[in-house]
Design a protein around this motif. Structure first.
Motif, PDB file in Angstrom:
ATOM      1  N   THR A   1       0.204   8.101  -6.469  1.00 47.59           N
ATOM      2  CA  THR A   1       0.822   8.738  -5.267  1.00 47.59           C
ATOM      3  C   THR A   1       1.130  10.227  -5.995  1.00 47.59           C
ATOM      4  O   THR A   1       1.366  10.302  -6.993  1.00 47.59           O
ATOM      5  CB  THR A   1       2.041   8.213  -4.827  1.00 47.59           C
ATOM      6  OG1 THR A   1       3.325   7.913  -5.699  1.00 47.59           O
ATOM      7  CG2 THR A   1       1.744   6.532  -4.471  1.00 47.59           C
ATOM      8  N   ILE A   2       1.452  10.965  -4.874  1.00 49.85           N
ATOM      9  CA  ILE A   2       1.875  12.467  -5.091  1.00 49.85           C
ATOM     10  C   ILE A   2       3.483  12.265  -5.584  1.00 49.85           C
ATOM     11  O   ILE A   2       3.658  13.112  -6.616  1.00 49.85           O
ATOM     12  CB  ILE A   2       1.870  13.232  -3.883  1.00 49.85           C
ATOM     13  CG1 ILE A   2       0.392  13.503  -3.634  1.00 49.85           C
ATOM     14  CG2 ILE A   2       2.771  14.695  -4.224  1.00 49.85           C
ATOM     15  CD1 ILE A   2       0.084  14.350  -2.307  1.00 49.85           C
TER      16      ILE A   2
ATOM     17  N   VAL B   1       8.291  18.527 -11.105  1.00 52.49           N
ATOM     18  CA  VAL B   1       7.936  19.903 -10.245  1.00 52.49           C
ATOM     19  C   VAL B   1       8.136  19.323  -8.890  1.00 52.49           C
ATOM     20  O   VAL B   1       8.080  18.368  -8.302  1.00 52.49           O
ATOM     21  CB  VAL B   1       6.550  20.599 -10.707  1.00 52.49           C
ATOM     22  CG1 VAL B   1       6.480  21.119 -12.127  1.00 52.49           C
ATOM     23  CG2 VAL B   1       5.309  19.636 -10.503  1.00 52.49           C
ATOM     24  N   SER B   2       7.789  20.507  -7.914  1.00 50.95           N
ATOM     25  CA  SER B   2       7.753  20.210  -6.586  1.00 50.95           C
ATOM     26  C   SER B   2       6.444  19.930  -6.132  1.00 50.95           C
ATOM     27  O   SER B   2       5.471  19.668  -6.412  1.00 50.95           O
ATOM     28  CB  SER B   2       8.211  21.741  -5.823  1.00 50.95           C
ATOM     29  OG  SER B   2       7.226  22.479  -5.888  1.00 50.95           O
ATOM     30  N   ARG B   3       6.585  19.060  -4.842  1.00 53.05           N
ATOM     31  CA  ARG B   3       5.524  18.635  -3.988  1.00 53.05           C
ATOM     32  C   ARG B   3       4.614  19.556  -3.776  1.00 53.05           C
ATOM     33  O   ARG B   3       3.086  19.470  -3.979  1.00 53.05           O
ATOM     34  CB  ARG B   3       5.833  17.751  -2.759  1.00 53.05           C
ATOM     35  CG  ARG B   3       4.706  17.263  -2.005  1.00 53.05           C
ATOM     36  CD  ARG B   3       5.210  16.890  -0.656  1.00 53.05           C
ATOM     37  NE  ARG B   3       4.088  16.421   0.217  1.00 53.05           N
ATOM     38  CZ  ARG B   3       3.822  15.366   0.133  1.00 53.05           C
ATOM     39  NH1 ARG B   3       4.024  14.350  -0.654  1.00 53.05           N
ATOM     40  NH2 ARG B   3       2.665  14.642   0.908  1.00 53.05           N
ATOM     41  N   ASN B   4       4.801  20.796  -3.536  1.00 52.06           N
ATOM     42  CA  ASN B   4       3.809  21.899  -3.168  1.00 52.06           C
ATOM     43  C   ASN B   4       3.055  22.170  -4.420  1.00 52.06           C
ATOM     44  O   ASN B   4       1.979  22.681  -4.750  1.00 52.06           O
ATOM     45  CB  ASN B   4       4.488  22.900  -2.576  1.00 52.06           C
ATOM     46  CG  ASN B   4       5.030  22.794  -1.134  1.00 52.06           C
ATOM     47  OD1 ASN B   4       4.327  22.070  -0.626  1.00 52.06           O
ATOM     48  ND2 ASN B   4       5.804  23.766  -0.705  1.00 52.06           N
ATOM     49  N   THR B   5       3.891  22.284  -5.562  1.00 54.01           N
ATOM     50  CA  THR B   5       3.196  22.659  -6.939  1.00 54.01           C
ATOM     51  C   THR B   5       2.215  21.621  -7.182  1.00 54.01           C
ATOM     52  O   THR B   5       1.061  21.866  -7.806  1.00 54.01           O
ATOM     53  CB  THR B   5       4.359  22.832  -8.180  1.00 54.01           C
ATOM     54  OG1 THR B   5       5.315  23.675  -7.799  1.00 54.01           O
ATOM     55  CG2 THR B   5       3.796  22.971  -9.417  1.00 54.01           C
ATOM     56  N   ILE B   6       2.518  20.391  -7.162  1.00 52.24           N
ATOM     57  CA  ILE B   6       1.222  19.442  -7.274  1.00 52.24           C
ATOM     58  C   ILE B   6       0.312  19.384  -6.462  1.00 52.24           C
ATOM     59  O   ILE B   6      -0.880  19.260  -6.650  1.00 52.24           O
ATOM     60  CB  ILE B   6       1.937  17.779  -7.151  1.00 52.24           C
ATOM     61  CG1 ILE B   6       3.119  17.380  -8.050  1.00 52.24           C
ATOM     62  CG2 ILE B   6       1.122  16.560  -6.889  1.00 52.24           C
ATOM     63  CD1 ILE B   6       2.682  17.565  -9.605  1.00 52.24           C
TER      64      ILE B   6
ATOM     65  N   ASP C   1      -1.889  22.078  -7.755  1.00 48.69           N
ATOM     66  CA  ASP C   1      -2.693  21.575  -9.050  1.00 48.69           C
ATOM     67  C   ASP C   1      -3.562  20.526  -8.523  1.00 48.69           C
ATOM     68  O   ASP C   1      -4.787  20.449  -9.268  1.00 48.69           O
ATOM     69  CB  ASP C   1      -1.609  20.472  -9.873  1.00 48.69           C
ATOM     70  CG  ASP C   1      -0.557  21.588 -10.604  1.00 48.69           C
ATOM     71  OD1 ASP C   1      -0.475  22.808 -10.431  1.00 48.69           O
ATOM     72  OD2 ASP C   1       0.424  21.122 -10.908  1.00 48.69           O
ATOM     73  N   LEU C   2      -3.694  19.701  -7.560  1.00 49.07           N
ATOM     74  CA  LEU C   2      -4.592  19.030  -7.118  1.00 49.07           C
ATOM     75  C   LEU C   2      -6.033  19.657  -6.521  1.00 49.07           C
ATOM     76  O   LEU C   2      -6.883  19.009  -6.604  1.00 49.07           O
ATOM     77  CB  LEU C   2      -4.237  17.929  -5.885  1.00 49.07           C
ATOM     78  CG  LEU C   2      -3.212  16.810  -6.596  1.00 49.07           C
ATOM     79  CD1 LEU C   2      -2.543  15.965  -5.183  1.00 49.07           C
ATOM     80  CD2 LEU C   2      -4.077  15.774  -7.404  1.00 49.07           C
TER      81      LEU C   2
ATOM     82  N   GLY D   1      -2.370   6.295  -1.701  1.00 48.44           N
ATOM     83  CA  GLY D   1      -2.323   7.569  -2.929  1.00 48.44           C
ATOM     84  C   GLY D   1      -3.367   8.135  -3.152  1.00 48.44           C
ATOM     85  O   GLY D   1      -4.652   8.166  -2.197  1.00 48.44           O
ATOM     86  N   ILE D   2      -3.948   8.610  -4.062  1.00 44.81           N
ATOM     87  CA  ILE D   2      -5.186   9.160  -4.606  1.00 44.81           C
ATOM     88  C   ILE D   2      -5.912   8.651  -5.748  1.00 44.81           C
ATOM     89  O   ILE D   2      -5.140   8.079  -6.599  1.00 44.81           O
ATOM     90  CB  ILE D   2      -4.807  10.743  -4.888  1.00 44.81           C
ATOM     91  CG1 ILE D   2      -4.006  11.528  -3.766  1.00 44.81           C
ATOM     92  CG2 ILE D   2      -6.292  11.440  -5.400  1.00 44.81           C
ATOM     93  CD1 ILE D   2      -3.642  12.802  -4.147  1.00 44.81           C
TER      94      ILE D   2
END
Length: 638
Positions: free
Chosen positions: A109-110, A119-124, A127-128, A148-149
């Motif tokens: 999951t994120i 780090v923040s969700r937006n950063t992840i 990165d994704l 999830g992924i």
């Protein structure tokens, strides 16, 4: 305080080498100023103080870390751990996410990624996007669902990408530790890469694993007569890590697309050595390594010790190596506008390298390159040119070279570039505001940076035309925009990196058009200097050309079935140069171990020797193998 990526590399180098380092060495390695390195070192000094460790410096010795072995090991471990004490950039963070997705067969999951990387969700999400683009290049997909992924792809694809990622993660020190561990038959005591430890979690006794690899090296030499190089040992170790980790995930190595039927006895003997030793390791550690897993691991040794590229009874169909070699050289020539196509030595050396590379590629072998990071830092521009050329030439053939592969090619091109540059001394005029003061300083700075540039005069802006009437130069370097009948490069009064690149680009263009100044100290002699023996020289040249042409006709006619039209054309030129080398005593020599020759290659070599004997030519082993490279494989895997 957190350490940046570059600071961590500096500190790791100091901890592993233990000998004092100099600021100049580090600035040259990273292509940054001494001031930048001093800033990094100050950050390292403060960080070390927080760990109660001190960095020492001495103008005559350099910079070093004052600590004992236990502190050294502790610091090396901290450098590889994520946390508040290190700053992880986006590339490193995305690479970590890629590795997590490759190693997990479940959804991630994120939220789990956010927590792990702090780090923040937006950063992840950012990165994704990088990870997804990376996987797309390898034809792998990221599947998103409410769970999830998850990464979607075959086991073979996962292994290939895992191998590529590990090569990217390991630096030269990490690879050296692997080789030392195998040589000493136990886990490296000072430092062992934590990513590799993650792969080897199922193994209880790492010392026994290193001892097993050491036995494989010894037995392969004593029983098969093949000495595994350091690069082979590193490659085998990486594949063993992958096989063990994927077994732990209950993902056995799937059947290879090709079976072991029709494999040479030489290759099978290497496989049997691996099979016997790894069976003992599997029993000791209570893990299962199937024959397919052992085959996957041993292919690294089989492929790198494969015979000269003839009679490849297995493997994927190989493209014409001469065509792709010539294509890569042509693309780099076009990009740099530098006459690489006129360098027969580059063609011969690169053809030999690509012949071996494509054979190994057909076996699915990836070559570790301990110098990868150093090459990318030192020759970044050349790396970009060669990488683009490989994508253009090999992309349509479905051949994907790793950064490690490209770095090896870069060394060939860089050597050819420097060899050509040493033969050329470009004459330049420096133009300043007054022609005095800073001109001498500018000349010293630029000549020190660009070795094959020679300033023959300096002048003011007002005197340019007058000076150019008296002095012949190839280009003008000026701190002010001017017009001249030769190329002009405008630079800053204090030259920067972009100024040097602009000058070098202009020199490359001059090289491609073959406009060149011949310095008094070298180069070809003037015709009038040869007038007294012109007749003798003409007879000698005619004799060399006739001998080379006659030999090329004989060899091409005799081996026509092994030569495409394009290869025959290249071989004709090669033989002309070979006769010239033999005449002047500069024939290619065979250094190191000669390549292994299969039965067909041995027969071709014997026939070739008979042809050369009939022509009364004595040829070195190096020249023989260079000619054999032009012959196409008898069996292309069809």
């Amino acid at each position: 305080m957190a350490l940046s990526t570059r600071s961590r590399i500096h500190l790791k180098k100091m901890l592993l080498e233990q000998a004092p380092l100099r600021i100049k060495e580090l600035s040259e390695q990273f292509n940054v100023s001494d001031r930048t390195i001093k800033y990094d070192l100050e950050t390292i000094r403060v960080w070390l103080q927080e760990q109660d460790v001190f960095m020492c410096s001495n103008p005559s010795k350099g910079i070093w870390i004052d600590c004992d072995e236990s502190e050294r090991t502790m610091l090396l471990g901290m450098l590889e751990d994520s946390g508040s004490h290190v700053f992880v950039n986006q590339h490193e963070r995305a690479r970590g996410i890629i590795l997590d997705l490759l190693l997990s067969d479940k959804h991630i999951t994120i939220g789990e990624m956010v927590k792990k990387n702090d780090v923040s969700r937006n950063t992840i999400l950012s990165d994704l996007a990088i990870a997804e683009a990376f996987f797309k290049e390898w034809e792998l997909l990221l599947e998103r669902s409410r769970f999830g992924i998850q990464l979607i792809g075959t086991e073979k694809q996962r292994r290939t990408v895992l191998e590529n990622i590990i090569h990217d993660l390991l630096d030269s020190n990490d690879m050296l530790q692997i080789v030392q561990g195998v040589a000493q038959e136990h886990k490296p005591t000072l430092h062992f890469n934590k990513v590799l430890e993650r792969f080897l979690e199922p193994v209880n006794d790492l010392d026994f694993l290193f001892e097993a690899l050491s036995r494989i090296v010894r037995n392969t030499e004593s029983e098969v007569g093949v000495m595994l190089s350091d690069r082979v040992i590193i490659g085998v170790f990486i594949r063993l890590c992958i096989a063990i980790q994927r077994h732990h995930q209950d993902e056995h190595i799937e059947n290879e697309d090709r079976t072991k039927e029709g494999v040479s006895e030489h290759s099978l003997n290497i496989f049997y050595v691996f099979q016997r030793v790894l069976a003992q390791l599997a029993e000791m550690e209570s893990i299962t390594l199937t024959d397919n897993a052992v085959w996957f691991i041993s292919l690294q040794a089989i492929g790198m010790a494969a015979p000269f590229p003839y009679q490849i009874n297995k493997g994927e169909s190989l493209p014409d190596v001469y065509t792709i070699t010539h294509g890569i050289i042509r693309h780099v020539t076009d990009q740099m506008r530098f006459p690489f196509l006129d360098d027969p030595e580059l063609l011969n050396n690169l053809l030999a390298h690509m012949s071996d590379k494509m054979t190994k590629y057909s076996y699915g072998v990836m070559e570790p390159n301990p110098l990868l990071k150093e090459i990318m830092q030192s020759y970044r521009t050349m790396f970009d040119y060669v990488q683009k050329a490989c994508l253009e030439v090999l992309g349509s053939l479905g051949v994907h070279l790793t950064d490690s592969d490209i770095a090896f090619l870069v060394l060939h091109f860089q050597t050819a570039y420097e060899r050509k540059a040493e033969q050329q001394r470009w004459k330049a005029l420096i133009v300043c505001g007054t022609g005095r003061g800073t001109s001498k300083w500018l000349m010293t700075i630029i000549e020190n940076e660009i070795k094959h540039l020679q300033f023959v005069a300096s002048c003011s802006v007002m005197d340019v035309e007058k000076v150019l009437e008296k002095v012949q130069v190839d280009l003008v370097i000026s701190i002010l925009p001017i017009k001249a009948n030769v190329p002009v490069v405008v630079v800053h009064s204090i030259p920067c990196k972009h100024d040097f690149q602009a000058i070098q680009t202009q020199l490359n263009q001059l090289g491609s058009s073959k406009v060149r100044s011949t310095s008094n100290g070298g180069g070809l002699r003037r015709p009038e200097m040869l007038a007294h023996n012109a007749g003798q020289l003409e007879n000698m040249v005619q004799d060399i050309i006739y001998t080379g042409y006659d030999l090329s006709r004989e060899i091409i006619a005799h081996f026509r079935e092994y030569l495409s039209d394009e290869r025959a054309e290249g071989l004709t030129l090669h033989l002309l140069f070979m006769v010239n080398r033999i005449h002047f005593g500069t024939a290619y020599m065979q250094y190191g171990e000669p390549p292994l020759l299969g039965s067909t290659a041995l027969a071709l070599k014997e026939e070739l020797q008979h042809v050369l004997q009939r022509k009364n030519l004595e040829v070195t082993e190096g020249e023989l193998h260079a000619i054999l490279r032009y012959f196409e494989p008898v069996n292309k895997g069809e």
